[in-house]
Design an enzyme around this catalytic site. Structure first.
Site, PDB file in Angstrom:
ATOM      1  N   SER A   8     -38.282  31.663  19.098  1.00  0.00           N
ATOM      2  CA  SER A   8     -36.920  32.140  19.290  1.00  0.00           C
ATOM      3  C   SER A   8     -35.995  30.982  19.659  1.00  0.00           C
ATOM      4  CB  SER A   8     -36.910  33.259  20.339  1.00  0.00           C
ATOM      5  OG  SER A   8     -35.683  33.933  20.361  1.00  0.00           O
ATOM      6  N   ASP A  52     -36.237  41.960  12.447  1.00  0.00           N
ATOM      7  CA  ASP A  52     -35.714  41.023  13.442  1.00  0.00           C
ATOM      8  C   ASP A  52     -34.342  40.533  12.984  1.00  0.00           C
ATOM      9  OD1 ASP A  52     -35.264  39.009  15.305  1.00  0.00           O
ATOM     10  OD2 ASP A  52     -36.936  37.751  14.670  1.00  0.00           O
ATOM     11  N   HIS A 106     -39.107  41.029  16.686  1.00  0.00           N
ATOM     12  CA  HIS A 106     -38.850  39.795  17.420  1.00  0.00           C
ATOM     13  C   HIS A 106     -39.759  39.697  18.645  1.00  0.00           C
ATOM     14  CE1 HIS A 106     -36.473  36.252  18.355  1.00  0.00           C
ATOM     15  NE2 HIS A 106     -36.560  36.607  19.630  1.00  0.00           N
TER      16      HIS A 106
END
Length: 403
Positions: A189, A343, A373
Site C-alpha cells: 500500500s 481494490d 486491499h
C-alpha cells in the site's frame, strides 16, 4: 405486537442494516470478511465522532486503536529479533539463526497505512517479516517512519530513504551477513508507494554503489492526480479501503487543510499548468482492455493553482512514482507487483505494470481476482484469511527462486 417485541425487531433491523456488506460473488470466507470490514467501519465512525467533538484528530484515533495489538521484538528458535536504528530511523531486524557458508538474502520492508497509520511492531507486519525471514533464510529489515498528521510529505519519504541508504552501505551489509547482490525492497500500500519512490531516487544517488536486485510492490498507491479511475468507481464502497478514506489519506499526507481533501474528492486539484502530467496516469491508454469495461475516460477538471502552490508535494514524483519519465523507469530492476480486483488502488498498480513494461523493465504481475486491499496483512487471528496466507506463501516461494 408488544412494545418490547417491536423494539427488538427495530433494533435487529438497524443492526442488520449496519452490518450489511455487499460483496462480490467470488469472495472467500464471506462472513469473516464482513466481520473484519465492520470492525474497520466501527473504528472509523469512532474516529469521526472523536474528531467532531474536538477530542483528537481522526488519524490519531485510528492509529491508537490499530496499535493496540503491537508486539515487541521477541526472538524464537529460528529468528533473532531486535529493535535498533539505522541513522536515527527505528527499524526491526530479523536475523535467521541457522548457520550458512554463504551470505544471506536481504529484504527491506516498508509497512503501509496511508502514511498516517501503522508500525513495524504491528502483529501482522511482525508475522510477515518472520515468515519472510524463515522461508527465505533472509535478513529482514522492517522500518518505521514518522507519520501524518504530525509530519507531512516529504518526511515519510526522507525517513525511509535515510534508512535504506544506511542499509545499503557495504559495512552494514557485511555486519549482518547480507549478500549485496541479493537485496529486495518491498512494501504494501503506502509502503509500496515509498518503496517505488525510494528505488527511483536511488538510481541517481552517486553515494549509493550497491543496487537493489528486486522491488516488490503489494497493491501500491502510486499517483495522486486522478481519483476517478475505473477501480475507484467500481470499488468506492468495497472493503477494506473505501474511496473516501483513501482520498483523506492522500490529503493528510500533504496537509491537515481539508480543502485539499475536498478538491481531491471532486477531482479538481490539479492546476492547468500541471495538466501535462496526466499523460503519465491516463488510464484509457495504460489499462488492459478487460479492466476498462466500458468506462469512459473523463479528463479531470483543472483546479485553481492555490492548492498546488501551498502543497506542491502532491505533484512531486517522490509522492507519485507514476509521474517518473520513461528514461528513469527503464533503469529499474526486476519488479514484482501484486494487485487486487476489488481494490480502489488496483489501477495504480496496473498502470505501473504497463509503464514499466513499455520502458523495457521485466515485471512479474500477480493479480488476485478475489482479492481486497490489504490481504497480505490478514494472517493472524482474528483477522486471518486463507487468501492472505496463500498469496504470502506464493510470493515468498517466487522470491526464493529469484532473489
Amino acid at each position: 405486537m408488544g412494545r418490547s417485541t417491536l423494539c427488538f425487531l427495530i433494533s435487529f433491523a438497524l443492526l442488520a442494516y449496519y452490518l450489511y456488506t455487499p460483496l462480490p460473488d467470488n469472495t472467500e470466507e464471506t462472513w469473516k470478511l464482513i466481520v473484519i470490514h465492520n470492525g474497520f467501519k466501527t473504528m472509523q465512525y469512532l474516529a469521526t465522532l472523536t474528531e467532531i467533538l474536538g477530542l483528537a484528530h481522526y488519524m490519531d484515533v485510528i492509529n491508537a486503536v490499530t496499535n493496540q495489538g503491537n508486539v515487541g521484538p521477541i526472538s524464537d528458535e529460528n529468528i533473532t529479533v531486535t529493535d535498533t536504528t539505522f541513522n536515527g530511523i527505528p527499524v526491526r531486524l530479523y536475523m535467521p539463526k541457522r548457520k550458512s557458508d554463504t551470505l544471506k538474502r536481504g529484504v527491506f520492508f516498508i509497512h503501509g497505512g496511508g502514511w498516517c497509520i501503522g508500525d513495524k511492531a504491528m502483529k501482522n507486519y511482525d508475522l510477515i517479516s518472520r515468515r519472510t525471514a524463515n522461508q527465505l533464510d533472509a535478513v529482514v529489515v522492517s522500518t518505521n517512519y514518522r507519520l501524518a498528521p504530525k509530519y507531512h510529505f516529504p518526511v515519510q519519504f526522507e525517513d525511509v530513504y535515510t534508512a535504506v541508504r544506511w542499509f545499503l552501505r557495504g559495512q552494514i551489509l557485511e555486519k549482518y551477513g547480507v549478500d549485496p547482490s541479493r537485496i529486495c525492497i518491498s512494501g504494501d500500500s503506502a509502503g509500496g508507494n515509498l518503496a517505488a519512490a525510494v528505488n527511483q531516487q536511488l538510481l541517481d544517488d552517486p553515494d549509493v554503489k550497491i543496487k537493489i536486485k528486486i522491488q516488490s510492490l503489494f497493491y501500491p498507491v502510486l499517483q495522486s492526480l486522478d481519483m476517478d479511475l475505473p477501480s475507484y468507481r467500481e470499488n468506492e464502497h468495497m472493503p477494506i479501503l473505501k474511496k473516501s478514506f483513501m482520498v483523506r489519506l492522500w490529503s493528510e499526507y500533504f496537509t491537515t487543510d481539508r480543502a485539499l481533501e475536498e478538491a481531491m474528492r471532486s477531482n479538481r486539484h490539479v492546476p492547468v499548468d500541471s495538466s501535462h502530467l496526466f499523460k503519465f496516469v491516463n488510464w484509457s491508454a495504460l489499462l488492459p482492455e478487460k479492466f476498462k469495461k466500458g468506462h469512459i475516460y473523463n479528463s479531470p477538471i483543472p483546479g485553481t493553482p492555490d492548492l498546488a502552490k501551498k502543497y506542491p508535494g502532491y505533484l512531486d514524483v517522490r509522492a507519485s512514482p507514476l509521474l517518473a519519465a520513461d528514461a528513469k523507469l527503464r533503469r529499474l530492476p526486476l519488479t514484482y507487483i501484486m494487485t487486487c480486483q476489488h481494490d480502489v488502488l488496483r489501477d495504480d498498480g496496473l498502470m505501473y505494470v504497463s509503464r514499466l513494461r513499455q520502458a523495457g523493465v521485466q515485471v512479474v504481475h500477480e493479480h488476485i481476482e478475489n482479492g481486497f486491499h490489504g490481504i497480505l496483512s490478514f494472517i493472524s487471528f482474528p483477522t486471518d484469511l486463507n487468501v492472505g496466507h496463500r498469496v504470502g506463501n506464493e510470493y515468498n516461494s517466487w522470491l526464493k527462486e529469484n532473489l
